[in-house]
Design a protein around this motif. Structure first.
Motif, mmCIF file in Angstrom:
data_model
loop_
_atom_site.group_PDB
_atom_site.id
_atom_site.type_symbol
_atom_site.label_atom_id
_atom_site.label_comp_id
_atom_site.label_asym_id
_atom_site.label_seq_id
_atom_site.Cartn_x
_atom_site.Cartn_y
_atom_site.Cartn_z
ATOM 1 N N GLU A 62 -20.394 19.312 4.008
ATOM 2 C CA GLU A 62 -21.298 20.253 4.687
ATOM 3 C C GLU A 62 -21.009 20.211 6.184
ATOM 4 O O GLU A 62 -20.963 19.148 6.798
ATOM 5 N N TRP A 63 -20.796 21.392 6.764
ATOM 6 C CA TRP A 63 -20.546 21.504 8.208
ATOM 7 C C TRP A 63 -21.834 21.951 8.900
ATOM 8 O O TRP A 63 -22.421 22.964 8.530
ATOM 9 N N VAL A 64 -22.258 21.176 9.902
ATOM 10 C CA VAL A 64 -23.534 21.414 10.582
ATOM 11 C C VAL A 64 -23.261 21.672 12.060
ATOM 12 O O VAL A 64 -22.619 20.847 12.729
ATOM 13 N N PRO A 65 -23.720 22.798 12.617
ATOM 14 C CA PRO A 65 -23.507 23.052 14.056
ATOM 15 C C PRO A 65 -24.344 22.090 14.918
ATOM 16 O O PRO A 65 -25.516 21.854 14.639
ATOM 17 N N LYS A 66 -23.730 21.530 15.954
ATOM 18 C CA LYS A 66 -24.397 20.623 16.890
ATOM 19 C C LYS A 66 -24.106 21.067 18.322
ATOM 20 O O LYS A 66 -23.369 20.411 19.064
ATOM 21 N N PRO A 67 -24.664 22.204 18.740
ATOM 22 C CA PRO A 67 -24.332 22.716 20.086
ATOM 23 C C PRO A 67 -24.856 21.820 21.215
ATOM 24 O O PRO A 67 -24.347 21.878 22.331
ATOM 25 N N GLU A 68 -25.883 21.013 20.926
ATOM 26 C CA GLU A 68 -26.451 20.163 21.976
ATOM 27 C C GLU A 68 -25.663 18.875 22.186
ATOM 28 O O GLU A 68 -25.882 18.158 23.176
ATOM 29 N N LEU A 69 -24.728 18.560 21.306
ATOM 30 C CA LEU A 69 -23.979 17.304 21.377
ATOM 31 C C LEU A 69 -22.541 17.602 21.791
ATOM 32 O O LEU A 69 -21.815 18.287 21.084
ATOM 33 N N THR A 70 -22.141 17.075 22.953
ATOM 34 C CA THR A 70 -20.787 17.285 23.433
ATOM 35 C C THR A 70 -19.862 16.191 22.906
ATOM 36 O O THR A 70 -20.309 15.150 22.422
ATOM 37 N N TRP A 71 -18.569 16.453 23.019
ATOM 38 C CA TRP A 71 -17.596 15.489 22.521
ATOM 39 C C TRP A 71 -17.674 14.175 23.299
ATOM 40 O O TRP A 71 -17.527 13.103 22.719
ATOM 41 N N GLU A 72 -17.952 14.251 24.614
ATOM 42 C CA GLU A 72 -18.021 13.045 25.433
ATOM 43 C C GLU A 72 -19.202 12.168 25.055
ATOM 44 O O GLU A 72 -19.149 10.946 25.232
ATOM 45 N N ASN A 73 -20.285 12.754 24.534
ATOM 46 C CA ASN A 73 -21.501 12.003 24.202
ATOM 47 C C ASN A 73 -21.674 11.786 22.709
ATOM 48 O O ASN A 73 -22.773 11.485 22.237
ATOM 49 N N ARG A 74 -20.613 11.930 21.959
ATOM 50 C CA ARG A 74 -20.759 11.870 20.507
ATOM 51 C C ARG A 74 -21.059 10.463 19.998
ATOM 52 O O ARG A 74 -21.504 10.304 18.868
ATOM 53 N N MET A 75 -20.812 9.435 20.814
ATOM 54 C CA MET A 75 -21.112 8.069 20.408
ATOM 55 C C MET A 75 -22.561 7.679 20.674
ATOM 56 O O MET A 75 -22.992 6.589 20.293
ATOM 57 N N SER A 76 -23.316 8.534 21.336
ATOM 58 C CA SER A 76 -24.675 8.165 21.751
ATOM 59 C C SER A 76 -25.596 7.916 20.560
ATOM 60 O O SER A 76 -26.490 7.069 20.626
ATOM 61 N N ARG A 77 -25.385 8.614 19.471
ATOM 62 C CA ARG A 77 -26.295 8.454 18.331
ATOM 63 C C ARG A 77 -26.161 7.095 17.668
ATOM 64 O O ARG A 77 -27.070 6.659 16.972
ATOM 65 N N TYR A 78 -25.035 6.422 17.879
ATOM 66 C CA TYR A 78 -24.859 5.102 17.257
ATOM 67 C C TYR A 78 -25.713 4.040 17.937
ATOM 68 O O TYR A 78 -25.976 2.992 17.361
ATOM 69 N N HIS A 79 -26.136 4.311 19.183
ATOM 70 C CA HIS A 79 -27.027 3.353 19.847
ATOM 71 C C HIS A 79 -28.412 3.386 19.244
ATOM 72 O O HIS A 79 -29.044 2.359 19.024
ATOM 73 N N ASP A 80 -28.905 4.597 18.950
ATOM 74 C CA ASP A 80 -30.251 4.737 18.373
ATOM 75 C C ASP A 80 -30.158 4.673 16.852
ATOM 76 O O ASP A 80 -30.484 5.620 16.151
ATOM 77 N N SER A 81 -29.698 3.555 16.347
ATOM 78 C CA SER A 81 -29.525 3.418 14.909
ATOM 79 C C SER A 81 -30.678 2.639 14.307
ATOM 80 O O SER A 81 -31.488 2.047 14.997
#
Length: 601
Positions: free
Chosen positions: A207-226
């Motif tokens: 499944e492909w989900v659009p994430k316009p609010e998440l840039t490539w530079e910040n794509r690791m940020s979600r791993y902090h809030d795990s």
């Protein structure tokens, strides 16, 4: 000698160029850009018990579906080998922006031994790790139903395998910015009976989900809030600010008291001549003829100080590079690679500091001093590594480093670190001046008072000197442990840098205060005491590692325990050397200052 220096210089220049090229490429922003229907590759990495992050095995050590022919292995960088990665191409066929409702990967008849391997893995809560665009994703292999939490696995418990994986891929325009893998409990296969063959259909969906609010530079940020750690980013900041304020107030309070006491001492000592002081007088001025008497085992002492100074520089440069973005800290193994390279490049500082101090002590065996400086930290590290690597090899774990990786690290030490230590030692020995002591040392050794209360004993002093700095980093230590010995990616290097600054400041102030009280009771043996008092925080860190292992984690097993307690001993030893260096340098500056103010001769 000149030929050896030139060779080492060329090697260091080449290594710097390699480091800059590798890390700059890793830090380059942008990422890959895809067109619709372009192939996207999912990489299988490893499997292992979820509670034992160091106990990992190759992905196909379990009988998953394979592609026809030989599996393509991916090129691994040094850091990826260090963290146990063994990437291999998976048979999942995914294309950019193409959703897949259901696709059969393969149909496989599991033999009894294969069923048992899956069943044992499920019993041990095995997880798998995959990558897509360097983004990690994890999932469980299966589950156990009917398990009693108190009694453990019952005879009636059922073991189920998850043969279906659902990939949810987030994209921003033409770039992949997030990935997630989940299992479908409705499509599980019962493998409780491991004595018979079992037919399993492995499948997947995309499944492909659009994430316009998440840039490539910040794509690791979600791993902090795990979900692996409690709390949020704001709580983390508030906790470290709270610790910083408490440490600041305590340090200021200690400084004010110490300055007032010193002011009274200076007034008293400068108004009264030494020959006018009666027998009832006491204090630190009376031992001015012994306070600069050099310590025992000057060779070992200088080597420890040099190693501590080198580790301080390595830590500072590593955090600085992580903060400034010289390399991408979230890249697999990038921190370990940078740490090894920076330690090798800062060997000059260790050799220089040790040889200079040893020369000021009047030491003559400078060759042995240089060798001791070069091995005093890598030696214990090498012993621990050989032990844990042997244990990992015996278990066929990916945590065991391949021989070529071991040879690279050994070559880095022999061709870069050791020569730079020698060059630094030569420079330190030739540039060293005589020890500038404000007071002359008497020929007759002054007797040290023995009737002192228990709270002024060396062990009590070391406990007090280690507890306060440890309390300053206790909160951050929990997050670091959860990252190093868990599945969380640490990203808050700014907070970590502040924590280290606090740690150095508190260690410096508490060591100076305790050395003053020691001198005030006419005990002139401050050299080794200052180093051990400053470094005693390392003992607290190792003690905390036992608390974390048994109370805050679910780690178990011989392999994981060997890795955890072995490497935590080395990390604690590194803190002992670093903070011992900070405590000694601070104490030496303080002692020189107070004896230079009053008239001693």
């Amino acid at each position: 000698l000149s030929h050896r220096i030139v060779t080492a210089a060329r090697t260091m220049a080449g290594l710097r160029a390699l480091l800059a090229l590798t890390l700059t490429a890793a830090a380059a922003a942008g990422g890959m850009h895809y067109k619709p229907h372009d192939p996207v590759f999912i990489i299988s990495n490893k499997v292992g018990p979820f509670n034992n992050p160091s106990e990992t095995y190759q992905y196909y050590s379990l009988p998953f579906c394979r592609t026809a022919g030989k599996q393509k292995r991916h090129h691994h960088e040094l850091g990826e080998y260090l963290v146990g990665d063994r990437k291999i191409t998976s048979p999942y066929q995914v294309s950019f922006l193409d959703n897949v409702q259901w696709f059969l990967l393969c149909e496989k008849t599991l033999q009894p031994d294969e069923v048992k391997s899956f069943a044992d893995a499920i019993e041990d809560d095995y997880y798998f790790e995959m990558f897509l665009e360097d983004l990690p994703m994890w999932g469980y292999i299966g589950e156990v139903e009917g398990e009693d939490l108190l009694l453990g696995h019952l005879e009636t418990a059922r073991r189920y395998l998850y043969p279906h994986l659902h990939f949810s891929i987030g994209y921003n325009v033409d770039q992949i910015v997030s990935v997630n893998v989940s299992t479908n409990p409705q499509r599980k296969v019962d493998i409780t009976d491991d004595l018979m063959e079992t037919d399993v259909s492995f499948s997947y969906s995309v499944e492909w989900v659009p994430k316009p609010e998440l840039t490539w530079e910040n794509r690791m940020s979600r791993y902090h809030d795990s979900r692996f750690l409690p709390g949020t980013f704001e709580i983390h900041w508030l906790s470290i600010i709270n610790s910083f304020v408490l440490v600041l107030l305590l340090t200021a309070f200690l400084t004010i008291i110490l300055m007032r006491v010193l002011k009274n001492d200076f007034t008293r000592y400068m108004d009264v001549e030494e020959d006018e002081m009666g027998e009832e007088e006491s204090g630190w001025k009376l031992i001015h003829g012994d306070v600069f008497r050099f310590p025992n085992q000057t060779n070992l002492f200088a080597a420890l100080v040099g190693a501590g100074g080198q580790l301080c520089c390595t830590t500072f440069l590593l955090l600085l590079c992580a903060i400034t973005g010289f390399f991408r800290p979230t890249k697999r193994g990038a921190i370990l690679t940078a740490m090894i390279v920076l330690y090798a490049l800062t060997s000059f500082i260790g050799g220089f500091t040790s040889a200079r101090l040893y020369r000021q002590f009047g030491g003559l065996a400078w060759v042995w001093n240089t060798v001791m400086t070069a091995i005093i930290f890598p030696g214990p590290l090498g012993c621990i590594f050989m032990w844990v690597n042997t244990v990992a090899w015996s278990r066929s774990s990916t945590a065991a480093l391949p021989w070529h990786t071991v040879m690279i690290i050994a070559s880095l030490y022999m061709l870069v670190s050791f020569p730079l230590t020698i060059i630094g030692a030569i420079a330190g020995r030739n540039l060293a001046t005589d020890f500038d002591a404000p007071c002359r040392t008497k020929k007759v050794l002054r007797q040290v008072p023995t009737d002192i209360p228990w709270y002024r004993q060396p062990m009590a002093q070391m406990f007090m000197a280690g507890f306060l700095p440890f309390s300053a980093i206790y909160i951050e230590l929990h997050y670091i442990f959860a990252s190093v010995w868990g599945h969380k990616i640490y990203t808050l290097f700014g907070i970590l840098f502040i924590a280290f600054i606090m740690l150095f400041i508190v260690t410096s102030f508490i060591t100076v205060a305790l050395i003053y009280f020691q001198l005030a009771r006419e005990d002139h043996r401050w050299w080794w005491r200052s180093f051990f008092s400053g470094g005693s925080t390392g003992f607290f860190i190792y003690a905390y590692s036992f608390f974390y292992f048994f109370q805050r984690s679910s780690m178990d097993g011989w392999l994981q325990s060997s890795f955890y307690f072995g490497y935590m001993a080395i990390i604690s030893y590194a803190f002992f050397l670093m903070l011992g260096f900070v405590g000694f340098i601070s104490s030496m500056v303080f002692v020189k200052h107070i004896y230079s103010v009053v008239k001693c001769d």
